[in-house]
Design a protein around this motif. Sequence first.
Motif: not given
Length: 226
Positions: A15-16, A100-102, A131-133
Motif C-alpha cells: 500500500f502506498d 505507514f499507520g498504526t 489512512d485508507k484501510k
Amino acid sequence: MKITFLGHAGLYLEFDSYSIVVDPFISGNEKAKEKVNMDELNPDFILVTHAHQDHILDVSAIAKKSDATIVSNYEIAMYFQAKGLKVHPMNHGGKRQFDFGTVKYTNAIHTSSFEDGTYGGQPGGFIVQTDKKCIYIAGDTSLTMDMKLIPMSYALDLTILPIGDNFTMGIDDAISASSFVECSNVLGYHFDTFGYIEIDHAEAISKFEKAGKKLHLLDIGASMTI
C-alpha cells in the motif's frame, strides 16, 4: 491495499510506498515454494503472530535481505534481535504508530514456542490501520469473545481468519468470528497446507454465503485488493 497470499498463513501487504510480510513460511512449504519467489519480497516490516516454525521459517532470510523491521511480541522480537536483526517489540493490547499507520497487537488463543522449545511468548494477532484501510489479521486462534472488543474501536475493511480447524478455529467458528468483529468480508488462511487442515472449498464458501458473508480463498501467489 493489495494483499497477496503466500501460502499457509503468509501474506504480503502492499500500500502506498510500503509493504509488509506476515508470517512467512515459504521455503519449507511444498505447496508454496515453487509458486512464491522470496527474492521478490522486499518488505519494510515483517509481522510475526507467534513462534511456531510454520510462521517464522523465512523471517530471518527475508529480514536480512530487505533490512525489514520485525514486529512481534517481546520474546520473539528479542529472539530475532539476538540474531542481529532489526525489531520492534510489542505486547497484547499495545498500539504503535509507524510511518505507514498504526499496528495493534491483539489477543489470540493458541500456543507459541520456537522449534528448539524456546518460549515464544503468548500468541497474538494484528490490526493494521492506514489512512485508507483497516484489516484484522487474527493469527492462529480459536474463537474468542475478545474479538467483540475490536469493532468498539475499529471499522474493518477485511478480516483475515484461520479456517483449517484442528489447530485453529474452523469454518463455523470463523463465521461467528466475522460477526464478532462486525466484518463480513473475510480472507481465509491457515488451510490445506497439510492433511490436518484440509478443507472443502465449495462447502466453506457456501456456508459463508448462507450467513450473508463473503469468503475469499486465494490460490497461493494470487492477490486481492481492498
